[in-house]
Design an enzyme around this catalytic site. Structure first.
Site, PDB file in Angstrom:
ATOM      1  N   ASP A  38       0.837  -1.203   0.000  1.00  0.00           N
ATOM      2  CA  ASP A  38       0.000   0.000   0.000  1.00  0.00           C
ATOM      3  C   ASP A  38       0.872   1.253   0.000  1.00  0.00           C
ATOM      4  O   ASP A  38       0.620   2.208  -0.737  1.00  0.00           O
ATOM      5  CB  ASP A  38      -0.898   0.044   1.249  1.00  0.00           C
ATOM      6  CG  ASP A  38      -1.929  -1.065   1.279  1.00  0.00           C
ATOM      7  OD1 ASP A  38      -1.530  -2.246   1.320  1.00  0.00           O
ATOM      8  OD2 ASP A  38      -3.140  -0.760   1.254  1.00  0.00           O
ATOM      9  N   ASP A 164      -5.614 -11.579  -0.713  1.00  0.00           N
ATOM     10  CA  ASP A 164      -5.829 -12.411   0.468  1.00  0.00           C
ATOM     11  C   ASP A 164      -6.775 -13.599   0.291  1.00  0.00           C
ATOM     12  O   ASP A 164      -6.492 -14.694   0.733  1.00  0.00           O
ATOM     13  CB  ASP A 164      -6.376 -11.549   1.614  1.00  0.00           C
ATOM     14  CG  ASP A 164      -5.457 -10.397   1.968  1.00  0.00           C
ATOM     15  OD1 ASP A 164      -4.584 -10.048   1.154  1.00  0.00           O
ATOM     16  OD2 ASP A 164      -5.617  -9.832   3.066  1.00  0.00           O
ATOM     17  N   GLU A 394     -12.073   0.560  -1.502  1.00  0.00           N
ATOM     18  CA  GLU A 394     -10.992  -0.427  -1.510  1.00  0.00           C
ATOM     19  C   GLU A 394     -11.026  -1.220  -2.820  1.00  0.00           C
ATOM     20  O   GLU A 394      -9.996  -1.480  -3.441  1.00  0.00           O
ATOM     21  CB  GLU A 394     -11.190  -1.371  -0.317  1.00  0.00           C
ATOM     22  CG  GLU A 394     -10.131  -2.429  -0.166  1.00  0.00           C
ATOM     23  CD  GLU A 394     -10.269  -3.205   1.146  1.00  0.00           C
ATOM     24  OE1 GLU A 394     -11.278  -3.014   1.865  1.00  0.00           O
ATOM     25  OE2 GLU A 394      -9.361  -3.994   1.455  1.00  0.00           O
TER      26      GLU A 394
HETATM   27  C1  GLC Z   1      -6.061  -6.371   2.420  1.00  0.00           C
HETATM   28  C2  GLC Z   1      -5.589  -6.592   0.986  1.00  0.00           C
HETATM   29  C3  GLC Z   1      -4.103  -6.320   0.885  1.00  0.00           C
HETATM   30  C4  GLC Z   1      -3.815  -4.919   1.390  1.00  0.00           C
HETATM   31  C5  GLC Z   1      -4.418  -4.673   2.780  1.00  0.00           C
HETATM   32  C6  GLC Z   1      -4.346  -3.226   3.201  1.00  0.00           C
HETATM   33  O1  GLC Z   1      -5.455  -7.244   3.304  1.00  0.00           O
HETATM   34  O2  GLC Z   1      -5.921  -7.872   0.530  1.00  0.00           O
HETATM   35  O3  GLC Z   1      -3.646  -6.467  -0.440  1.00  0.00           O
HETATM   36  O4  GLC Z   1      -2.451  -4.658   1.424  1.00  0.00           O
HETATM   37  O5  GLC Z   1      -5.769  -5.049   2.782  1.00  0.00           O
HETATM   38  O6  GLC Z   1      -4.964  -2.398   2.262  1.00  0.00           O
END
Ligand code: GLC
Length: 429
Positions: A38, A164, A394
Site C-alpha cells: 500500500d 488475500d 478499496e
Molecule cells: C487487504 C488486501 C491487501 C492490502 C491490505 C491493506 O489485506 O488484501 O492487499 O495490502 O488489505 O490495504
C-alpha cells in the site's frame, strides 16, 4: 459522476486524513497500521503534489526492515485494538513491531519511477540511500522464497500475495490443520459487511498459518520448505521479476556494477522459471502449489501481470489477449480479480471478483509496455470510471461499479492522482 478537480481534491484529502506522520494507513478503521505494498502505491500519489512526502513514505517503511533484509507486510507503529491479528499474535519480537510475512515487492519499481522523475539531486541521494535496502529485500526473496532456485516466489500465507482471499488459495489452504487454532475474535467483520469478507473457515486457516510461523520463531527457511502452506504465487513472482528489472536500472544508474551483473542473471533465470506457472489448459499463468505440484488453473487478474513482468511469448500473449476479450465483453469494468466464468466468481467477495485499482495499474502498465495500447487504456478508463461513479473504495463490483470493502482508501486515492484520473495515459512507470 464527479468532476476531475473535485476528485483530485478529495483524493488528496484522503491521503491527508490517513497520514499518520511519515506513513499512511490504508484506511483509518479497517487497516490502522502501515501496509507494505500500500505504501509503495501511496508514494506515487504523494509524488503528484509533495515529492518529499513520497520518499518519506518508503523510507519509513524500510526503517522497519529486519537485519536479514526481510520486509514485513504490516508495521505496527502504534497499538490499535480495532485490528486483529495485532502484534502480540504475530510475536515477531522485533524492536519495531511487525508481522512475520511479506507482501508483493513493488517498492523498487516505485523508487525507480521516483528516481527517473527526480526534480533535484537530493531526490537522487534518497534513492541511493534506499538502494541497498531494496537490494537486501530482493536478496532475501532469492535466499528464502525460491527453494528450487528457479526465480519463482513461494508464498507462505494467502495474505502475502496481497490477494488475500483469492480462490487460488482454497485448495492449498484446505490442507492446513486448524485443530489447534487459539480462540480469537475477528475485527474485520465489525467494520465491514461479512458477505464481502473471507469466511470463518478461511480465517481459521489464516490463523493456523500465523501460529505455525510464530511457533517456529519466524524461521523463514523452515516456513518456506516445511510449512503447511507453500504456493508459488503468480502475482508475487511477476511483480518481483519486474521489480528486479527496475532494481537493475537503479543499480546501473547508481554505479553498482557488480549488483547489475547479479541482477541480470537473476532476471534471465526467472524468465525461464516462470514457464512452470503456465497452464496450457487454462491458457494462462496460474499459481501453483509447491506441496502437491498442482496448478490452480484459474484465470485471475494476476494472470495478466505476465505483461508487466515482460514474459509472455507470442502464443501466451494470444491466449491472454483472448481472455481479455472474453472477460471484457462480459463485464462493464475490467479487470475482475477472478474469471467471471469460474464457479467461485463473486462480484463482491474479497479477491473473488471485485476490481482493485492498484492491480489494474500494474496490469495496464504491462499491457502498454507489451504494445496492447487499447487494452491498457480500457483498464485505465474503467478504473477512472469506477472512482468517478462510486468514490475511493478499496475495491469495486465489476458489473455494477458498487464500492466494496473500506471507503476512503489511500491506494485508490493515490492511483487516481497518479494514473486513473489523468486525462490521458502518461509515463506511469
Ligand atoms: C487487504 C488486501 C491487501 C492490502 C491490505 C491493506 O489485506 O488484501 O492487499 O495490502 O488489505 O490495504
Amino acid at each position: 459522476m464527479t468532476d476531475r478537480p473535485t476528485l483530485d481534491r478529495a483524493a488528496r484529502d484522503i491521503l491527508k486524513a490517513n497520514d499518520r506522520g511519515g506513513y499512511t494507513v490504508p484506511n483509518g478503521h479497517v487497516y490502522p497500521f502501515q501496509w507494505n505494498w500500500d505504501s509503495a502505491f501511496v508514494a506515487l500519489g504523494f509524488a503528484t503534489y509533495n515529492r518529499s512526502r513520497a520518499w518519506e513514505e518508503i523510507e519509513t517503511l524500510f526503517s522497519a526492515q529486519w537485519d536479514d533484509g526481510f520486509m514485513a507486510h504490516i508495521v505496527f507503529w502504534q497499538d490499535d485494538e480495532g485490528y486483529f491479528p495485532g502484534p502480540k499474535v504475530w510475536g515477531t519480537n522485533k524492536k519495531i513491531a511487525t508481522s512475520g510475512i511479506t507482501q508483493p515487492p513493488v517498492a523498487a519499481s516505485v523508487v525507480r519511477w521516483l528516481y527517473d522523475s527526480a526534480t533535484c539531486d537530493s531526490e537522487k541521494e534518497r534513492a541511493a540511500a534506499l538502494y541497498p535496502k531494496l537490494a537486501a529485500w530482493h536478496d532475501w526473496f532469492e535466499k528464502y522464497r525460491d527453494p528450487d532456485g528457479k526465480g519463482l516466489v513461494v508464498s507462505v500465507h494467502p495474505w502475502e500475495s496481497g490477494r488475500d482471499n483469492s480462490a487460488e488459495w482454497d485448495e492449498p489452504a484446505a490442507a492446513v490443520d486448524i485443530s489447534n487454532v487459539d480462540p480469537y475474535v475477528r475485527r474485520d467483520t465489525s467494520h465491514l459487511d461479512a458477505s464481502m469478507r473471507p469466511t470463518k473457515l478461511d480465517y481459521d486457516r489464516y490463523l493456523a498459518m500465523v501460529q505455525y510461523g510464530r511457533d517456529c520463531g519466524w524461521d523463514h527457511k523452515k516456513i518456506a520448505t516445511e510449512g503447511p502452506f507453500r504456493v508459488v504465487d503468480v502475482s508475487m513472482t511477476m511483480i518481483l521479476l519486474r521489480a528486479n528489472r527496475d532494481l537493475l536500472a537503479l543499480a546501473e544508474a547508481l554505479g553498482h556494477s557488480e549488483d547489475a551483473e547479479k541482477l541480470k542473471a537473476r532476471i534471465a533465470n526467472a524468465e525461464k522459471g516462470v514457464s512452470w506457472l503456465w497452464n496450457e489448459d487454462a491458457g494462462a499463468f496460474c499459481s501453483r502449489d509447491m506441496i502437491t505440484g498442482k496448478s490452480s488453473g484459474m484465470v485471475t487478474s494476476a494472470s495478466f501481470l505476465a505483461f508487466y513482468a515482460g514474459v509472455a511469448n507470442d502464443v501466451q500473449r494470444q491466449a491472454l489477449a483472448s481472455h481479455l476479450e472474453r472477460i471484457g465483453n462480459k463485464l462493464t469494468y475490467m479487470v475482475p480479480s477472478l474469471d467471471p466464468d469460474h464457479e467461485e466468481f463473486d462480484t463482491i467477495r474479497y479477491w473473488r471478483g471485485p476490481v482493485w485499482a492498484v492491480v489494474n495499474f500494474l496490469v495496464s502498465t504491462g499491457l502498454a509496455d507489451a504494445g496492447l495500447a487499447d487494452w491498457a487504456e480500457r483498464v485505465r478508463k474503467d478504473t477512472g470510471a469506477l472512482i468517478e461513479k462510486t468514490g475511493f473504495y478499496e475495491a469495486f463490483c465489476p458489473t455494477t461499479g458498487r464500492g466494496t470493502g473500506g471507503d476512503d482508501f489511500s491506494w485508490t486515492a493515490a492511483m487516481w492522482l497518479h494514473w486513473a484520473g489523468k486525462s490521458k495515459a502518461g509515463n506511469v512507470t
